[in-house]
Design a protein around this motif. Structure first.
Motif, PDB file in Angstrom:
ATOM      1  N   ALA A  66      51.867  13.261  46.982  1.00 42.32           N
ATOM      2  CA  ALA A  66      52.122  13.607  46.061  1.00 42.32           C
ATOM      3  C   ALA A  66      53.857  13.663  46.068  1.00 42.32           C
ATOM      4  CB  ALA A  66      51.944  15.120  45.803  1.00 42.32           C
ATOM      5  N   VAL A  67      54.197  13.683  47.941  1.00 38.27           N
ATOM      6  CA  VAL A  67      55.536  13.320  47.909  1.00 38.27           C
ATOM      7  C   VAL A  67      55.806  11.867  48.260  1.00 38.27           C
ATOM      8  CG1 VAL A  67      56.950  13.931  50.655  1.00 38.27           C
ATOM      9  CG2 VAL A  67      55.354  15.937  49.514  1.00 38.27           C
ATOM     10  N   ALA A  68      54.708  11.440  48.501  1.00 36.26           N
ATOM     11  CA  ALA A  68      55.168   9.587  48.323  1.00 36.26           C
ATOM     12  C   ALA A  68      55.617   9.473  46.451  1.00 36.26           C
ATOM     13  CB  ALA A  68      53.811   8.776  48.797  1.00 36.26           C
ATOM     14  N   VAL A  69      54.492  10.281  45.902  1.00 37.01           N
ATOM     15  CA  VAL A  69      55.143   9.924  44.405  1.00 37.01           C
ATOM     16  C   VAL A  69      56.410  10.251  44.258  1.00 37.01           C
ATOM     17  CG1 VAL A  69      54.426  10.685  42.157  1.00 37.01           C
ATOM     18  CG2 VAL A  69      52.299  10.165  43.853  1.00 37.01           C
ATOM     19  N   LEU A  70      57.180  11.727  44.414  1.00 34.64           N
ATOM     20  CA  LEU A  70      58.304  11.453  43.776  1.00 34.64           C
ATOM     21  C   LEU A  70      59.651  10.744  45.056  1.00 34.64           C
ATOM     22  CD1 LEU A  70      58.714  15.468  45.005  1.00 34.64           C
ATOM     23  CD2 LEU A  70      58.508  14.115  42.318  1.00 34.64           C
ATOM     24  N   ARG A  71      59.418  10.668  46.282  1.00 36.63           N
ATOM     25  CA  ARG A  71      59.933   9.292  47.094  1.00 36.63           C
ATOM     26  C   ARG A  71      59.515   7.791  46.122  1.00 36.63           C
ATOM     27  NH1 ARG A  71      58.764   9.861  52.781  1.00 36.63           N
ATOM     28  NH2 ARG A  71      59.879  11.948  53.726  1.00 36.63           N
ATOM     29  N   ARG A  72      58.957   7.520  45.593  1.00 37.73           N
ATOM     30  CA  ARG A  72      58.685   6.315  44.527  1.00 37.73           C
ATOM     31  C   ARG A  72      59.804   6.781  43.702  1.00 37.73           C
ATOM     32  NH1 ARG A  72      53.758   5.390  46.319  1.00 37.73           N
ATOM     33  NH2 ARG A  72      52.902   6.503  44.159  1.00 37.73           N
ATOM     34  N   ARG A  73      60.367   7.422  42.647  1.00 33.86           N
ATOM     35  CA  ARG A  73      60.651   8.159  41.482  1.00 33.86           C
ATOM     36  C   ARG A  73      62.104   8.760  42.252  1.00 33.86           C
ATOM     37  NH1 ARG A  73      56.808  12.562  38.844  1.00 33.86           N
ATOM     38  NH2 ARG A  73      55.583  11.202  38.831  1.00 33.86           N
ATOM     39  N   GLY A  74      63.025   8.068  43.855  1.00 40.13           N
ATOM     40  CA  GLY A  74      63.682   8.484  43.749  1.00 40.13           C
ATOM     41  C   GLY A  74      64.853  10.247  44.122  1.00 40.13           C
ATOM     42  N   VAL A  75      63.497  11.013  44.310  1.00 36.67           N
ATOM     43  CA  VAL A  75      62.905  12.347  44.582  1.00 36.67           C
ATOM     44  C   VAL A  75      63.160  12.962  46.069  1.00 36.67           C
ATOM     45  CG1 VAL A  75      63.136  14.890  42.952  1.00 36.67           C
ATOM     46  CG2 VAL A  75      63.180  12.328  41.571  1.00 36.67           C
ATOM     47  N   ARG A  76      64.037  13.274  46.701  1.00 37.88           N
ATOM     48  CA  ARG A  76      63.742  13.928  48.386  1.00 37.88           C
ATOM     49  C   ARG A  76      63.113  14.934  47.997  1.00 37.88           C
ATOM     50  NH1 ARG A  76      69.082  13.787  51.647  1.00 37.88           N
ATOM     51  NH2 ARG A  76      67.518  14.136  53.064  1.00 37.88           N
ATOM     52  N   TRP A  77      62.391  15.178  48.136  1.00 37.25           N
ATOM     53  CA  TRP A  77      61.107  16.498  49.030  1.00 37.25           C
ATOM     54  C   TRP A  77      62.113  17.021  50.385  1.00 37.25           C
ATOM     55  CZ3 TRP A  77      58.932  19.535  45.662  1.00 37.25           C
ATOM     56  CH2 TRP A  77      57.953  20.846  46.492  1.00 37.25           C
ATOM     57  N   PRO A  78      62.192  18.400  50.406  1.00 33.30           N
ATOM     58  CA  PRO A  78      62.958  18.691  51.366  1.00 33.30           C
ATOM     59  C   PRO A  78      61.402  18.534  52.929  1.00 33.30           C
ATOM     60  CG  PRO A  78      63.198  20.422  50.038  1.00 33.30           C
ATOM     61  CD  PRO A  78      62.695  19.377  49.344  1.00 33.30           C
ATOM     62  N   LEU A  79      62.321  18.407  54.609  1.00 34.70           N
ATOM     63  CA  LEU A  79      61.132  17.734  55.031  1.00 34.70           C
ATOM     64  C   LEU A  79      60.561  19.127  55.220  1.00 34.70           C
ATOM     65  CD1 LEU A  79      59.805  16.088  57.104  1.00 34.70           C
ATOM     66  CD2 LEU A  79      62.262  16.009  58.713  1.00 34.70           C
ATOM     67  N   GLY A  80      61.179  20.016  55.269  1.00 34.69           N
ATOM     68  CA  GLY A  80      60.533  21.820  56.098  1.00 34.69           C
ATOM     69  C   GLY A  80      59.353  22.392  55.577  1.00 34.69           C
ATOM     70  N   ARG A  81      59.716  21.767  54.069  1.00 35.08           N
ATOM     71  CA  ARG A  81      58.326  22.132  53.310  1.00 35.08           C
ATOM     72  C   ARG A  81      57.147  21.209  53.554  1.00 35.08           C
ATOM     73  NH1 ARG A  81      60.815  22.919  47.256  1.00 35.08           N
ATOM     74  NH2 ARG A  81      61.907  24.616  47.156  1.00 35.08           N
ATOM     75  N   SER A  82      57.558  20.334  53.989  1.00 34.69           N
ATOM     76  CA  SER A  82      56.405  19.118  54.256  1.00 34.69           C
ATOM     77  C   SER A  82      55.271  19.916  55.759  1.00 34.69           C
ATOM     78  CB  SER A  82      56.524  17.777  54.132  1.00 34.69           C
ATOM     79  OG  SER A  82      56.964  17.107  53.094  1.00 34.69           O
ATOM     80  N   ALA A  83      56.559  19.939  56.745  1.00 34.08           N
ATOM     81  CA  ALA A  83      56.554  20.373  58.389  1.00 34.08           C
ATOM     82  C   ALA A  83      55.214  21.968  57.697  1.00 34.08           C
ATOM     83  CB  ALA A  83      57.326  20.750  58.620  1.00 34.08           C
ATOM     84  N   ALA A  84      55.935  22.619  57.110  1.00 33.40           N
ATOM     85  CA  ALA A  84      54.945  23.581  56.686  1.00 33.40           C
ATOM     86  C   ALA A  84      53.955  23.606  56.065  1.00 33.40           C
ATOM     87  CB  ALA A  84      56.291  24.882  55.656  1.00 33.40           C
ATOM     88  N   TRP A  85      53.265  22.894  55.832  1.00 35.00           N
ATOM     89  CA  TRP A  85      52.246  23.243  54.959  1.00 35.00           C
ATOM     90  C   TRP A  85      51.349  22.188  55.837  1.00 35.00           C
ATOM     91  CZ3 TRP A  85      49.411  23.443  50.457  1.00 35.00           C
ATOM     92  CH2 TRP A  85      48.303  22.815  49.679  1.00 35.00           C
ATOM     93  N   LEU A  86      51.677  20.920  56.371  1.00 31.78           N
ATOM     94  CA  LEU A  86      50.929  20.242  57.203  1.00 31.78           C
ATOM     95  C   LEU A  86      50.562  21.818  58.691  1.00 31.78           C
ATOM     96  CD1 LEU A  86      52.203  16.997  57.210  1.00 31.78           C
ATOM     97  CD2 LEU A  86      50.849  17.458  55.674  1.00 31.78           C
ATOM     98  N   GLY A  87      51.846  22.219  59.295  1.00 34.78           N
ATOM     99  CA  GLY A  87      51.250  23.165  59.722  1.00 34.78           C
ATOM    100  C   GLY A  87      50.155  24.530  58.998  1.00 34.78           C
ATOM    101  N   GLY A  88      49.863  24.862  58.909  1.00 42.00           N
ATOM    102  CA  GLY A  88      49.210  25.569  57.898  1.00 42.00           C
ATOM    103  C   GLY A  88      47.729  24.784  57.916  1.00 42.00           C
TER     104      GLY A  88
END
Length: 340
Positions: A66-88
């Motif tokens: 999902a994050v990769a899809v957003l990046r392809r659209r030119g939308v940045r997703w906060p790195l901290g949110r990704s880190a929190a999810w993967l930590g969980g």
């Protein structure tokens, strides 16, 4: 979906009851500690459970896609949110796909560690990843019905979702599921089968998500209270874990015949192991309180900052008309007052 089988099935012995009769409260000679049975290398050993492993892969892989899809659209997703999810996701795997997941079926202390992490740490990290917000940005809106995105919004806005996320439901559920499980026959009933044990772990995770979701309010939950009220909800319920831990530490009888039997089979004193589990429950509450308080405080500050910037932009557009109108009303009231 098959989860990892319990590696230490309870011995076929008579139940001593929940009031500590006979050998249930008698430490076995030469009893060992958890550390003597399995060191850190054993607890951390990779022993995947197929069902939990599939869930871990889906959660991690789906989020990254999902994050990769957003990046392809030119939308940045906060790195901290990704880190929190993967930590969980990592904490979920650590509690279910390692030696902890195996030994948690045999020793009360390890099981209590699973409970605390799955109900109070894993949910917080997953929720800080804002998965619902990410899904709403990625899911397509197709046709008049709006497709998957519209369906997700309907679920979030449904009456059932509003009731389930209400503090009158989440707070009692978070507290009563703790005492109702460990101080009744439900614990032995759940631990009596592999399926029951896995359902109990799923219950811990789901209750944690329901409780901390509206409090963190990172995603568009059906109910969103003021930051102060959300912190009050947390401070009302989380200390019950410490209270519960103190009770367990002082209990003079095994809370579970199943755990007591498996502990004795491993040469572990059931009451000592149970007291260790109570200590884990007692000391674990500070971590989620600190994380959630910090997250809500940051939201609070950002909300006030956005409101201030919005007010400034409005004032710049209309020449501060609101302030001018307010001053005019004050002058009018002052002119109407009789001279002293």
């Amino acid at each position: 979906m098959t989860f990892l089988a319990d590696p230490f099935p309870p011995p076929a012995t008579g139940h001593a009851g929940h009031h500590g009769h006979g050998a249930a409260t008698t430490p076995p000679p030469g009893s060992r500690t958890v550390g003597e049975i399995a060191g850190w290398h054993e607890l951390a050993a990779w022993r995947p459970s197929p069902g939990w492993l599939v869930l871990v892969v889906v959660l991690a892989g789906g989020y990254l896609v999902a994050v990769a899809v957003l990046r392809r659209r030119g939308v940045r997703w906060p790195l901290g949110r990704s880190a929190a999810w993967l930590g969980g996701v990592v904490t979920l795997a650590a509690m279910t796909c390692t030696g902890v997941g195996q030994l948690g079926a045999a020793l009360f202390s390890v099981h209590m560690g699973q409970h605390m992490v799955l109900s109070m740490l894993t949910p917080i990290l997953l929720l800080l990843g804002a998965p619902i917000t990410l899904a709403l940005r990625v899911l397509p809106a197709i046709g008049r019905a709006g497709g998957p995105r519209r369906l997700l919004l309907k679920v979030l806005q449904s009456r059932v979702a509003k009731v389930v996320s209400h503090p009158g439901v989440t707070v009692p559920l978070f507290v009563t599921s703790l005492f109702g499980l460990y101080f009744t026959q439900l614990l032995d009933l759940a631990m009596g089968s592999h399926v029951g044990h896995q359902l109990m772990l799923i219950h811990f995770l789901m209750v944690g998500l329901l409780f901390f979701g509206p409090i963190l309010a990172v995603d568009p939950w059906p109910r969103r209270s003021a930051p102060g009220l959300r912190l009050l909800e947390m401070l009302t319920a989380v200390p019950f874990h410490a209270f519960f831990g103190v009770i367990v530490m002082g209990a003079g009888y095994p809370l579970s015949d199943t755990f007591a039997a498996s502990a004795r089979a491993l040469g572990v004193d059931p009451l000592a192991d149970q007291a260790t589990g109570g200590g884990i429950a007692w000391g674990f509450g500070e971590t989620p309180i600190l994380i959630v308080t910090l997250a809500v405080f940051v939201q609070w500050v950002r909300t006030d900052s956005r409101a201030a910037r919005r007010f400034d932009r409005q004032a710049a557009r209309d020449g501060d008309a609101e302030l001018a109108a307010y001053n005019a009303r004050l002058r009018l009231l002052n002119d109407r007052q009789p001279a002293s």
